[in-house]
Design a protein around this motif. Structure first.
Motif, PDB file in Angstrom:
ATOM      1  N   PHE A  50       0.753  -1.148   0.069  1.00 51.45           N
ATOM      2  CA  PHE A  50       0.070  -0.058   0.014  1.00 51.45           C
ATOM      3  C   PHE A  50       0.953   1.223  -0.071  1.00 51.45           C
ATOM      4  CE2 PHE A  50      -2.454  -3.431   1.958  1.00 51.45           C
ATOM      5  CZ  PHE A  50      -3.671  -3.201   1.280  1.00 51.45           C
ATOM      6  N   VAL A  51       0.697   2.374  -0.895  1.00 55.81           N
ATOM      7  CA  VAL A  51       1.386   3.676  -0.811  1.00 55.81           C
ATOM      8  C   VAL A  51       0.629   4.439   0.140  1.00 55.81           C
ATOM      9  CG1 VAL A  51       2.180   5.279  -2.365  1.00 55.81           C
ATOM     10  CG2 VAL A  51       2.378   2.936  -2.978  1.00 55.81           C
ATOM     11  N   GLN A  52       1.293   5.037   1.298  1.00 54.17           N
ATOM     12  CA  GLN A  52       0.653   6.119   1.922  1.00 54.17           C
ATOM     13  C   GLN A  52       1.005   7.433   1.117  1.00 54.17           C
ATOM     14  OE1 GLN A  52       1.984   6.761   6.064  1.00 54.17           O
ATOM     15  NE2 GLN A  52       2.650   4.801   6.054  1.00 54.17           N
ATOM     16  N   MET A  53      -0.397   7.885   0.880  1.00 57.09           N
ATOM     17  CA  MET A  53      -0.482   9.255   0.160  1.00 57.09           C
ATOM     18  C   MET A  53      -1.347  10.402   1.141  1.00 57.09           C
ATOM     19  SD  MET A  53      -0.497   7.891  -3.720  1.00 57.09           S
ATOM     20  CE  MET A  53       0.939   9.351  -4.266  1.00 57.09           C
ATOM     21  N   MET A  54      -0.977  11.685   0.568  1.00 63.55           N
ATOM     22  CA  MET A  54      -1.686  12.583   1.072  1.00 63.55           C
ATOM     23  C   MET A  54      -1.757  13.716   0.061  1.00 63.55           C
ATOM     24  SD  MET A  54      -0.739  13.356   5.061  1.00 63.55           S
ATOM     25  CE  MET A  54      -1.880  14.778   5.450  1.00 63.55           C
ATOM     26  N   ASN A  55      -2.987  14.564  -0.076  1.00 56.85           N
ATOM     27  CA  ASN A  55      -3.288  15.548  -1.143  1.00 56.85           C
ATOM     28  C   ASN A  55      -3.222  16.957  -0.274  1.00 56.85           C
ATOM     29  OD1 ASN A  55      -4.389  17.143  -2.991  1.00 56.85           O
ATOM     30  ND2 ASN A  55      -6.069  16.149  -3.061  1.00 56.85           N
ATOM     31  N   PHE A  56      -2.152  17.642  -0.725  1.00 58.46           N
ATOM     32  CA  PHE A  56      -2.170  18.824  -0.098  1.00 58.46           C
ATOM     33  C   PHE A  56      -2.691  19.830  -1.012  1.00 58.46           C
ATOM     34  CE2 PHE A  56       2.090  18.628  -1.792  1.00 58.46           C
ATOM     35  CZ  PHE A  56       2.246  19.469  -2.463  1.00 58.46           C
ATOM     36  N   GLY A  57      -3.109  19.585  -2.343  1.00 62.92           N
ATOM     37  CA  GLY A  57      -3.678  20.345  -3.180  1.00 62.92           C
ATOM     38  C   GLY A  57      -4.947  20.797  -2.721  1.00 62.92           C
ATOM     39  N   LEU A  58      -5.340  21.985  -3.613  1.00 59.50           N
ATOM     40  CA  LEU A  58      -6.780  22.605  -3.069  1.00 59.50           C
ATOM     41  C   LEU A  58      -7.957  21.958  -3.837  1.00 59.50           C
ATOM     42  CD1 LEU A  58      -6.006  26.296  -3.949  1.00 59.50           C
ATOM     43  CD2 LEU A  58      -5.908  25.281  -1.874  1.00 59.50           C
ATOM     44  N   LYS A  59      -7.781  20.836  -4.605  1.00 66.10           N
ATOM     45  CA  LYS A  59      -8.940  20.033  -5.038  1.00 66.10           C
ATOM     46  C   LYS A  59      -8.789  18.470  -4.766  1.00 66.10           C
ATOM     47  CE  LYS A  59      -7.623  20.160  -9.884  1.00 66.10           C
ATOM     48  NZ  LYS A  59      -8.011  20.179 -11.295  1.00 66.10           N
ATOM     49  N   ASP A  60      -9.666  17.872  -4.878  1.00 67.98           N
ATOM     50  CA  ASP A  60      -9.602  16.225  -4.673  1.00 67.98           C
ATOM     51  C   ASP A  60      -8.751  15.694  -5.883  1.00 67.98           C
ATOM     52  OD1 ASP A  60     -10.829  16.264  -2.334  1.00 67.98           O
ATOM     53  OD2 ASP A  60     -12.836  15.667  -2.939  1.00 67.98           O
ATOM     54  N   VAL A  61      -8.085  14.475  -5.682  1.00 72.52           N
ATOM     55  CA  VAL A  61      -7.567  14.084  -6.898  1.00 72.52           C
ATOM     56  C   VAL A  61      -7.661  12.775  -7.116  1.00 72.52           C
ATOM     57  CG1 VAL A  61      -4.934  13.165  -7.648  1.00 72.52           C
ATOM     58  CG2 VAL A  61      -5.361  15.702  -6.549  1.00 72.52           C
ATOM     59  N   HIS A  62      -8.426  12.351  -8.413  1.00 76.08           N
ATOM     60  CA  HIS A  62      -8.880  11.113  -8.492  1.00 76.08           C
ATOM     61  C   HIS A  62      -7.797  10.177  -9.377  1.00 76.08           C
ATOM     62  CE1 HIS A  62     -11.572   7.937  -9.440  1.00 76.08           C
ATOM     63  NE2 HIS A  62     -11.215   8.030 -10.807  1.00 76.08           N
ATOM     64  N   ILE A  63      -7.302   9.009  -8.567  1.00 74.91           N
ATOM     65  CA  ILE A  63      -6.158   8.204  -9.206  1.00 74.91           C
ATOM     66  C   ILE A  63      -7.073   7.189  -9.915  1.00 74.91           C
ATOM     67  CG2 ILE A  63      -4.404   6.686  -8.788  1.00 74.91           C
ATOM     68  CD1 ILE A  63      -3.967   8.496  -6.237  1.00 74.91           C
ATOM     69  N   LYS A  64      -6.643   6.831 -11.402  1.00 75.69           N
ATOM     70  CA  LYS A  64      -7.321   5.776 -12.050  1.00 75.69           C
ATOM     71  C   LYS A  64      -6.758   4.392 -11.706  1.00 75.69           C
ATOM     72  CE  LYS A  64      -9.068   8.910 -15.437  1.00 75.69           C
ATOM     73  NZ  LYS A  64      -9.335   9.379 -16.771  1.00 75.69           N
ATOM     74  N   LYS A  65      -7.237   3.436 -11.839  1.00 79.00           N
ATOM     75  CA  LYS A  65      -6.880   2.101 -11.796  1.00 79.00           C
ATOM     76  C   LYS A  65      -5.736   2.057 -12.912  1.00 79.00           C
ATOM     77  CE  LYS A  65      -7.500  -2.815 -12.598  1.00 79.00           C
ATOM     78  NZ  LYS A  65      -8.524  -3.763 -13.143  1.00 79.00           N
TER      79      LYS A  65
END
Length: 179
Positions: free
Chosen positions: A129-144
């Motif tokens: 599993f890759v630990q990740m955080m999004n510090f940007g202003l909008k949600d980020v959708h990661i595709k399969k």
């Protein structure tokens, strides 16, 4: 033993691709998301209210602290992949250089460490599993199938007196090697 990657059982029918290196001189194997995954922006999760309270130098209640900690907790993005390697090797997980620059995504632990005995553990079969955080202003959708991190196999060294300590066998999955 050799080193490499395999797909964990729970994703055996998911049509995943094993990690590869993008170029002849690339050190890292690109790890991809096993499913579509949305990483919410920390700014959407009540984080502003907590920051304002700190900025105003007001007392933070235990509830506000707990709420703030929950907002800043990383998400675990599944890869559906496990790694096998020799006992004196480790797989280092590093962020892709484009993630912070283009997508505001970071690995909050800096680097991930996958020990040789993590593979096939009874808790999660050694899935990475890759630990990740999004510090940007909008949600980020990661595709399969989208590349999210890179894994680098490396040997490691032991101290001269390492064999003096009694070592436990791994019994758990993610984050379980601590005593």
């Amino acid at each position: 033993m050799t080193r490499g990657f395999a797909i964990v059982e729970r994703f055996s029918e998911a049509d995943l691709t094993l990690p590869t290196r993008a170029t002849k001189s690339a050190a890292g194997y690109d790890l991809a998301a096993a499913t579509d995954f949305t990483l919410p922006s920390i700014w959407h999760l009540n984080f502003i209210k907590i920051l304002v309270t700190i900025w105003q130098q007001k007392h933070l209640t235990d509830e506000a602290i707990s709420s703030g900690q929950a907002v800043l907790k990383p998400y675990l993005v599944p890869t559906g992949i496990k790694a096998y390697m020799n006992r004196d090797e480790v797989l280092i997980l590093a962020n892709r250089s484009s993630n912070p620059l283009k997508r505001s995504l970071v690995l909050p632990n800096g680097v991930g460490v996958i020990d040789a005995d993590y593979v096939d553990n009874p808790k999660n079969e050694g899935e990475i599993f890759v630990q990740m955080m999004n510090f940007g202003l909008k949600d980020v959708h990661i595709k399969k199938g989208e590349r999210i991190a890179q894994g680098i196999f490396m040997p490691y060294l032991l101290t001269d007196n390492d064999d003096i300590d009694i070592k436990d066998e791994r019994t758990g999955g993610f984050g379980s090697s601590g005593k």
